[in-house]
Design a protein around this motif. Structure first.
Motif, PDB file in Angstrom:
ATOM      1  N   GLU A 105       7.271  27.676  56.900  1.00 17.10           N
ATOM      2  CA  GLU A 105       8.706  27.991  56.913  1.00 17.10           C
ATOM      3  C   GLU A 105       9.524  26.703  56.914  1.00 17.10           C
ATOM      4  O   GLU A 105       9.124  25.703  57.503  1.00 17.10           O
ATOM      5  N   ALA A 106      10.685  26.756  56.270  1.00 22.26           N
ATOM      6  CA  ALA A 106      11.720  25.742  56.458  1.00 22.26           C
ATOM      7  C   ALA A 106      12.932  26.473  57.002  1.00 22.26           C
ATOM      8  O   ALA A 106      13.291  27.550  56.518  1.00 22.26           O
ATOM      9  N   VAL A 107      13.578  25.910  58.043  1.00 28.17           N
ATOM     10  CA  VAL A 107      14.683  26.582  58.696  1.00 28.17           C
ATOM     11  C   VAL A 107      15.823  25.606  58.958  1.00 28.17           C
ATOM     12  O   VAL A 107      15.604  24.450  59.316  1.00 28.17           O
ATOM     13  N   ALA A 113      17.938  19.991  57.477  1.00 26.88           N
ATOM     14  CA  ALA A 113      19.297  19.617  57.872  1.00 26.88           C
ATOM     15  C   ALA A 113      20.341  20.517  57.216  1.00 26.88           C
ATOM     16  O   ALA A 113      21.414  20.729  57.778  1.00 26.88           O
ATOM     17  N   THR A 114      20.024  21.033  56.032  1.00 24.34           N
ATOM     18  CA  THR A 114      20.987  21.849  55.291  1.00 24.34           C
ATOM     19  C   THR A 114      20.295  23.072  54.699  1.00 24.34           C
ATOM     20  O   THR A 114      19.077  23.085  54.519  1.00 24.34           O
ATOM     21  N   ARG A 115      21.100  24.039  54.336  1.00 33.83           N
ATOM     22  CA  ARG A 115      20.557  25.220  53.669  1.00 33.83           C
ATOM     23  C   ARG A 115      20.038  24.858  52.281  1.00 33.83           C
ATOM     24  O   ARG A 115      19.067  25.459  51.802  1.00 33.83           O
ATOM     25  N   ALA A 116      20.653  23.866  51.653  1.00 33.51           N
ATOM     26  CA  ALA A 116      20.173  23.418  50.339  1.00 33.51           C
ATOM     27  C   ALA A 116      18.751  22.873  50.446  1.00 33.51           C
ATOM     28  O   ALA A 116      17.942  23.057  49.531  1.00 33.51           O
ATOM     29  N   GLU A 117      18.425  22.209  51.535  1.00 30.84           N
ATOM     30  CA  GLU A 117      17.053  21.726  51.733  1.00 30.84           C
ATOM     31  C   GLU A 117      16.087  22.894  51.860  1.00 30.84           C
ATOM     32  O   GLU A 117      14.966  22.829  51.338  1.00 30.84           O
ATOM     33  N   VAL A 118      16.497  23.953  52.544  1.00 33.93           N
ATOM     34  CA  VAL A 118      15.647  25.146  52.654  1.00 33.93           C
ATOM     35  C   VAL A 118      15.387  25.713  51.261  1.00 33.93           C
ATOM     36  O   VAL A 118      14.243  26.027  50.901  1.00 33.93           O
ATOM     37  N   ASP A 119      16.449  25.816  50.458  1.00 29.54           N
ATOM     38  CA  ASP A 119      16.304  26.325  49.092  1.00 29.54           C
ATOM     39  C   ASP A 119      15.364  25.432  48.280  1.00 29.54           C
ATOM     40  O   ASP A 119      14.507  25.925  47.539  1.00 29.54           O
ATOM     41  N   GLY A 120      15.518  24.111  48.424  1.00 28.39           N
ATOM     42  CA  GLY A 120      14.674  23.164  47.707  1.00 28.39           C
ATOM     43  C   GLY A 120      13.218  23.272  48.108  1.00 28.39           C
ATOM     44  O   GLY A 120      12.323  23.207  47.265  1.00 28.39           O
ATOM     45  N   PHE A 121      12.975  23.423  49.407  1.00 30.15           N
ATOM     46  CA  PHE A 121      11.615  23.616  49.913  1.00 30.15           C
ATOM     47  C   PHE A 121      10.975  24.844  49.262  1.00 30.15           C
ATOM     48  O   PHE A 121       9.850  24.782  48.762  1.00 30.15           O
ATOM     49  N   HIS A 122      11.680  25.956  49.270  1.00 27.75           N
ATOM     50  CA  HIS A 122      11.135  27.201  48.728  1.00 27.75           C
ATOM     51  C   HIS A 122      10.798  27.043  47.250  1.00 27.75           C
ATOM     52  O   HIS A 122       9.697  27.391  46.819  1.00 27.75           O
ATOM     53  N   ALA A 123      11.726  26.495  46.483  1.00 29.16           N
ATOM     54  CA  ALA A 123      11.499  26.320  45.040  1.00 29.16           C
ATOM     55  C   ALA A 123      10.329  25.377  44.781  1.00 29.16           C
ATOM     56  O   ALA A 123       9.470  25.648  43.934  1.00 29.16           O
ATOM     57  N   ALA A 124      10.283  24.258  45.502  1.00 28.69           N
ATOM     58  CA  ALA A 124       9.210  23.280  45.292  1.00 28.69           C
ATOM     59  C   ALA A 124       7.864  23.847  45.701  1.00 28.69           C
ATOM     60  O   ALA A 124       6.848  23.605  45.036  1.00 28.69           O
ATOM     61  N   ALA A 125       7.829  24.601  46.792  1.00 33.45           N
ATOM     62  CA  ALA A 125       6.571  25.190  47.252  1.00 33.45           C
ATOM     63  C   ALA A 125       6.037  26.200  46.240  1.00 33.45           C
ATOM     64  O   ALA A 125       4.837  26.224  45.954  1.00 33.45           O
ATOM     65  N   LEU A 126       6.908  27.021  45.690  1.00 33.41           N
ATOM     66  CA  LEU A 126       6.469  27.989  44.688  1.00 33.41           C
ATOM     67  C   LEU A 126       5.984  27.275  43.426  1.00 33.41           C
ATOM     68  O   LEU A 126       4.953  27.643  42.863  1.00 33.41           O
ATOM     69  N   ALA A 127       6.700  26.228  43.015  1.00 33.81           N
ATOM     70  CA  ALA A 127       6.297  25.469  41.831  1.00 33.81           C
ATOM     71  C   ALA A 127       4.958  24.771  42.039  1.00 33.81           C
ATOM     72  O   ALA A 127       4.213  24.540  41.085  1.00 33.81           O
ATOM     73  N   ALA A 128       4.627  24.456  43.302  1.00 31.80           N
ATOM     74  CA  ALA A 128       3.376  23.775  43.614  1.00 31.80           C
ATOM     75  C   ALA A 128       2.227  24.751  43.840  1.00 31.80           C
ATOM     76  O   ALA A 128       1.122  24.340  44.203  1.00 31.80           O
ATOM     77  N   GLY A 147      17.323  32.696  52.952  1.00 35.15           N
ATOM     78  CA  GLY A 147      18.408  33.568  53.382  1.00 35.15           C
ATOM     79  C   GLY A 147      18.558  33.570  54.885  1.00 35.15           C
ATOM     80  O   GLY A 147      17.741  33.003  55.615  1.00 35.15           O
ATOM     81  N   LEU A 148      19.626  34.203  55.327  1.00 35.00           N
ATOM     82  CA  LEU A 148      19.883  34.322  56.758  1.00 35.00           C
ATOM     83  C   LEU A 148      18.909  35.304  57.389  1.00 35.00           C
ATOM     84  O   LEU A 148      18.547  36.322  56.785  1.00 35.00           O
ATOM     85  N   ARG A 149      18.501  34.996  58.595  1.00 34.88           N
ATOM     86  CA  ARG A 149      17.660  35.872  59.408  1.00 34.88           C
ATOM     87  C   ARG A 149      18.412  36.117  60.725  1.00 34.88           C
ATOM     88  O   ARG A 149      18.089  35.532  61.763  1.00 34.88           O
ATOM     89  N   PRO A 150      19.472  36.937  60.681  1.00 38.14           N
ATOM     90  CA  PRO A 150      20.325  37.116  61.863  1.00 38.14           C
ATOM     91  C   PRO A 150      19.612  37.736  63.052  1.00 38.14           C
ATOM     92  O   PRO A 150      20.115  37.656  64.179  1.00 38.14           O
ATOM     93  N   HIS A 151      18.444  38.338  62.842  1.00 40.76           N
ATOM     94  CA  HIS A 151      17.697  38.882  63.975  1.00 40.76           C
ATOM     95  C   HIS A 151      17.157  37.763  64.871  1.00 40.76           C
ATOM     96  O   HIS A 151      16.799  38.011  66.013  1.00 40.76           O
ATOM     97  N   TYR A 152      17.108  36.525  64.359  1.00 37.04           N
ATOM     98  CA  TYR A 152      16.751  35.372  65.198  1.00 37.04           C
ATOM     99  C   TYR A 152      18.006  34.792  65.838  1.00 37.04           C
ATOM    100  O   TYR A 152      18.057  34.584  67.026  1.00 37.04           O
ATOM    101  N   HIS A 153      19.003  34.475  65.031  1.00 37.42           N
ATOM    102  CA  HIS A 153      20.358  34.148  65.488  1.00 37.42           C
ATOM    103  C   HIS A 153      21.258  34.068  64.261  1.00 37.42           C
ATOM    104  O   HIS A 153      20.779  34.015  63.123  1.00 37.42           O
ATOM    105  N   ALA A 154      22.549  34.054  64.473  1.00 35.47           N
ATOM    106  CA  ALA A 154      23.524  34.207  63.383  1.00 35.47           C
ATOM    107  C   ALA A 154      23.395  33.154  62.285  1.00 35.47           C
ATOM    108  O   ALA A 154      23.676  33.445  61.123  1.00 35.47           O
ATOM    109  N   ASN A 155      22.965  31.941  62.616  1.00 38.29           N
ATOM    110  CA  ASN A 155      22.904  30.859  61.631  1.00 38.29           C
ATOM    111  C   ASN A 155      21.484  30.489  61.225  1.00 38.29           C
ATOM    112  O   ASN A 155      21.254  29.424  60.678  1.00 38.29           O
TER     113      ASN A 155
END
Length: 129
Positions: free
Chosen positions: A122-124, A75-90, A99-107
């Motif tokens: 992936e979390a998006v 739902a939010t970019r903060a959730e994406v950040d949280g997913f990445h951090a938690a996955a690495l910690a696990a 980060g942004l992947r504008p080659h898919y779309h601007a947001n």
């Protein structure tokens, strides 16, 4: 529209621990476990989801598929950040920092990790900032 997705993992218990940690920031939790004697594959299966809807399944006793990719909507970019951090910690491995992947779309704000079997997870978030 997908109802659920599942894929084989080499060790259901190790992957259960990984996904329980990695998906928690997205509000996705372990909802049910189907033991080997009740599962058609003959292996243990774990269903993750929200509420009473297990839409993401992992199970062992089947061959791990190459090239498997799954993207969880955040739902939010903060959730994406949280997913990445938690996955690495696990125990996951970085496969693309948040980060942004504008080659898919601007947001298109996403993060990618490799799970214990090397699958691309992936979390998006598609929302504006």
């Amino acid at each position: 529209m997908l109802d659920h997705v599942g894929f084989a993992v080499s060790d259901a218990e190790a992957s259960r621990h990984f996904y329980a940690a990695a998906l928690a920031p997205l509000g996705i939790t372990l909802l049910m476990t189907v033991p080997a004697h009740e599962n058609g594959s003959g292996g243990t299966a774990h269903g993750f989801g929200r509420g009473d809807d297990p839409f993401f399944w992992i199970g062992d006793n089947e061959r791990v598929g190459e090239g498997t990719h799954i993207a969880f909507r955040a739902a939010t970019r903060a959730e994406v950040d949280g997913f990445h951090a938690a996955a690495l910690a696990a125990g996951g491995r970085d496969h693309g920092a948040p980060g942004l992947r504008p080659h898919y779309h601007a947001n298109y704000y996403a993060a990618f990790v490799r799970d214990p079997d090397g699958l691309n997870i992936e979390a998006v978030c598609h929302a504006l900032a």
